[in-house]
Write a protein that holds these residues in place. Structure first.
Motif, PDB file in Angstrom:
ATOM      1  N   VAL A  50       0.923  -1.038  -0.070  1.00  0.00           N
ATOM      2  CA  VAL A  50      -0.073   0.039   0.019  1.00  0.00           C
ATOM      3  C   VAL A  50       0.754   0.985  -0.030  1.00  0.00           C
ATOM      4  O   VAL A  50       1.934   1.158   0.450  1.00  0.00           O
ATOM      5  CB  VAL A  50      -0.852  -0.140   1.058  1.00  0.00           C
ATOM      6  CG1 VAL A  50      -1.933  -1.080   1.118  1.00  0.00           C
ATOM      7  CG2 VAL A  50      -0.116   0.231   2.470  1.00  0.00           C
ATOM      8  N   PRO A  51       0.110   2.414  -0.391  1.00  0.00           N
ATOM      9  CA  PRO A  51       1.207   3.626  -0.546  1.00  0.00           C
ATOM     10  C   PRO A  51       1.583   3.947   1.050  1.00  0.00           C
ATOM     11  O   PRO A  51       0.990   3.434   2.128  1.00  0.00           O
ATOM     12  CB  PRO A  51       0.119   4.763  -0.974  1.00  0.00           C
ATOM     13  CG  PRO A  51      -1.034   3.894  -1.723  1.00  0.00           C
ATOM     14  CD  PRO A  51      -0.978   2.493  -0.971  1.00  0.00           C
ATOM     15  N   GLU A  52       2.560   4.578   1.319  1.00  0.00           N
ATOM     16  CA  GLU A  52       3.347   5.035   2.427  1.00  0.00           C
ATOM     17  C   GLU A  52       2.406   5.762   3.249  1.00  0.00           C
ATOM     18  O   GLU A  52       2.297   5.327   4.525  1.00  0.00           O
ATOM     19  CB  GLU A  52       4.531   5.977   2.215  1.00  0.00           C
ATOM     20  CG  GLU A  52       5.620   5.026   1.649  1.00  0.00           C
ATOM     21  CD  GLU A  52       6.400   4.039   2.469  1.00  0.00           C
ATOM     22  OE1 GLU A  52       6.369   4.302   3.849  1.00  0.00           O
ATOM     23  OE2 GLU A  52       6.457   2.896   2.182  1.00  0.00           O
ATOM     24  N   TYR A  53       1.614   6.530   3.216  1.00  0.00           N
ATOM     25  CA  TYR A  53       0.439   7.278   3.733  1.00  0.00           C
ATOM     26  C   TYR A  53      -0.499   6.241   4.396  1.00  0.00           C
ATOM     27  O   TYR A  53      -0.962   6.557   5.531  1.00  0.00           O
ATOM     28  CB  TYR A  53      -0.244   8.406   2.856  1.00  0.00           C
ATOM     29  CG  TYR A  53      -0.980   9.411   3.761  1.00  0.00           C
ATOM     30  CD1 TYR A  53      -0.490  10.075   4.673  1.00  0.00           C
ATOM     31  CD2 TYR A  53      -2.528   9.490   3.515  1.00  0.00           C
ATOM     32  CE1 TYR A  53      -1.327  11.090   5.569  1.00  0.00           C
ATOM     33  CE2 TYR A  53      -3.222  10.179   4.208  1.00  0.00           C
ATOM     34  CZ  TYR A  53      -2.496  11.040   5.249  1.00  0.00           C
ATOM     35  OH  TYR A  53      -3.541  11.725   6.010  1.00  0.00           O
ATOM     36  N   ALA A  54      -1.001   5.522   3.507  1.00  0.00           N
ATOM     37  CA  ALA A  54      -1.715   4.277   4.021  1.00  0.00           C
ATOM     38  C   ALA A  54      -1.041   3.328   5.019  1.00  0.00           C
ATOM     39  O   ALA A  54      -1.733   2.791   6.051  1.00  0.00           O
ATOM     40  CB  ALA A  54      -1.995   3.509   2.747  1.00  0.00           C
ATOM     41  N   ILE A  55       0.095   3.123   5.009  1.00  0.00           N
ATOM     42  CA  ILE A  55       0.688   2.455   6.010  1.00  0.00           C
ATOM     43  C   ILE A  55       0.538   3.247   7.406  1.00  0.00           C
ATOM     44  O   ILE A  55       0.326   2.550   8.394  1.00  0.00           O
ATOM     45  CB  ILE A  55       2.377   1.914   5.578  1.00  0.00           C
ATOM     46  CG1 ILE A  55       2.256   1.143   4.482  1.00  0.00           C
ATOM     47  CG2 ILE A  55       3.140   1.670   6.845  1.00  0.00           C
ATOM     48  CD1 ILE A  55       3.597   0.961   3.832  1.00  0.00           C
TER      49      ILE A  55
ATOM     50  N   GLU B 212      -1.865   3.976  12.707  1.00  0.00           N
ATOM     51  CA  GLU B 212      -2.448   4.408  13.609  1.00  0.00           C
ATOM     52  C   GLU B 212      -3.883   3.830  13.972  1.00  0.00           C
ATOM     53  O   GLU B 212      -4.066   3.656  15.325  1.00  0.00           O
ATOM     54  CB  GLU B 212      -2.735   5.865  13.090  1.00  0.00           C
ATOM     55  CG  GLU B 212      -1.442   6.766  12.939  1.00  0.00           C
ATOM     56  CD  GLU B 212      -1.918   8.059  12.154  1.00  0.00           C
ATOM     57  OE1 GLU B 212      -2.904   8.489  11.776  1.00  0.00           O
ATOM     58  OE2 GLU B 212      -0.799   9.066  12.047  1.00  0.00           O
ATOM     59  N   LYS B 213      -4.496   3.724  13.081  1.00  0.00           N
ATOM     60  CA  LYS B 213      -5.915   2.644  13.427  1.00  0.00           C
ATOM     61  C   LYS B 213      -5.700   1.571  13.941  1.00  0.00           C
ATOM     62  O   LYS B 213      -6.286   1.469  14.975  1.00  0.00           O
ATOM     63  CB  LYS B 213      -6.296   2.455  11.930  1.00  0.00           C
ATOM     64  CG  LYS B 213      -7.794   2.140  11.910  1.00  0.00           C
ATOM     65  CD  LYS B 213      -8.754   3.095  12.495  1.00  0.00           C
ATOM     66  CE  LYS B 213      -9.334   4.182  11.392  1.00  0.00           C
ATOM     67  NZ  LYS B 213     -10.511   4.995  11.955  1.00  0.00           N
ATOM     68  N   LEU B 214      -4.799   0.870  13.813  1.00  0.00           N
ATOM     69  CA  LEU B 214      -4.679  -0.317  14.741  1.00  0.00           C
ATOM     70  C   LEU B 214      -3.936  -0.374  15.879  1.00  0.00           C
ATOM     71  O   LEU B 214      -4.288  -1.032  16.969  1.00  0.00           O
ATOM     72  CB  LEU B 214      -3.610  -1.441  13.836  1.00  0.00           C
ATOM     73  CG  LEU B 214      -4.324  -1.999  12.643  1.00  0.00           C
ATOM     74  CD1 LEU B 214      -3.046  -2.734  11.698  1.00  0.00           C
ATOM     75  CD2 LEU B 214      -5.289  -2.879  12.861  1.00  0.00           C
ATOM     76  N   ARG B 215      -3.396   0.933  16.365  1.00  0.00           N
ATOM     77  CA  ARG B 215      -2.817   1.219  17.636  1.00  0.00           C
ATOM     78  C   ARG B 215      -3.962   1.861  18.348  1.00  0.00           C
ATOM     79  O   ARG B 215      -3.986   2.192  19.428  1.00  0.00           O
ATOM     80  CB  ARG B 215      -1.622   2.063  17.638  1.00  0.00           C
ATOM     81  CG  ARG B 215      -0.338   1.431  17.273  1.00  0.00           C
ATOM     82  CD  ARG B 215       0.687   2.445  17.349  1.00  0.00           C
ATOM     83  NE  ARG B 215       0.681   3.639  16.796  1.00  0.00           N
ATOM     84  CZ  ARG B 215       1.402   3.882  15.765  1.00  0.00           C
ATOM     85  NH1 ARG B 215       2.054   3.005  15.148  1.00  0.00           N
ATOM     86  NH2 ARG B 215       1.229   5.263  15.307  1.00  0.00           N
ATOM     87  N   GLY B 216      -5.285   2.259  17.679  1.00  0.00           N
ATOM     88  CA  GLY B 216      -6.147   2.765  18.112  1.00  0.00           C
ATOM     89  C   GLY B 216      -6.109   4.356  18.205  1.00  0.00           C
ATOM     90  O   GLY B 216      -6.865   4.950  19.309  1.00  0.00           O
TER      91      GLY B 216
END
Length: 161
Positions: A146-151, A156-160
């Motif tokens: 995936v693009p860097e920004y998506a990473i 962030e999302k997975l860390r909450g």
């Protein structure tokens, strides 16, 4: 404005395969609308606004692209926006059967809109948003998928955050 196409999808998240199709379709059509599907029946990792933000950040520099969202029938969206073609990416032969059915149904619903298939580049042929999310949830390496920004946004999302 010339020939207008739409590249629809959930883009949750956008993958490098999606980016490949977007870049190539932008060379074929005068204007490409990347339209994010709003599907309340599907649990998304990212909100609609987040998905559009990630898309915008991932294809900067392409001047003939805009971003939008839609729900309901794609052909109705196309009729409302004066869209000439639907762009669909094909990863493998298994995608073709489903995509062909959808193209035929869309053609039945509206003879004004054509479906154009672009095969994904070989290096992205195995990618799907679902696979990327699964790998990310288990803290696997998603760089290059995936693009860097998506990473950044996925982590962030997975860390909450």
């Amino acid at each position: 404005m010339g020939k207008i196409a739409v590249y629809p999808g959930s883009f949750d998240p956008v993958t490098n395969g999606h980016i490949d199709v977007i870049k190539r379709a932008s060379k074929v059509f005068d204007h490409l609308i990347v339209a994010v599907l709003v599907n309340d029946r599907k649990k998304s990792m990212f909100t609609l606004e987040e998905r559009i933000d990630i898309l915008e950040q991932s294809v900067q520099g392409l001047n003939n692209i805009s971003f939008d969202s839609f729900s309901g029938l794609l052909v109705d969206y196309c009729d409302d926006k004066g869209i000439d073609a639907i762009v669909r990416g094909l990863r493998a032969v298994s995608d073709f059967e489903f995509e062909m059915q959808m193209a035929q149904m869309n053609r039945k619903l509206s003879e004004k809109v054509e479906t154009v298939f672009l095969t994904t580049s070989a290096e992205h042929s195995y990618l799907s948003s679902s696979i990327v999310k699964e790998v990310a949830r288990f803290d696997g390496k998603i760089e290059g998928l995936v693009p860097e920004y998506a990473i950044i946004k996925m982590k962030e999302k997975l860390r909450g955050e």
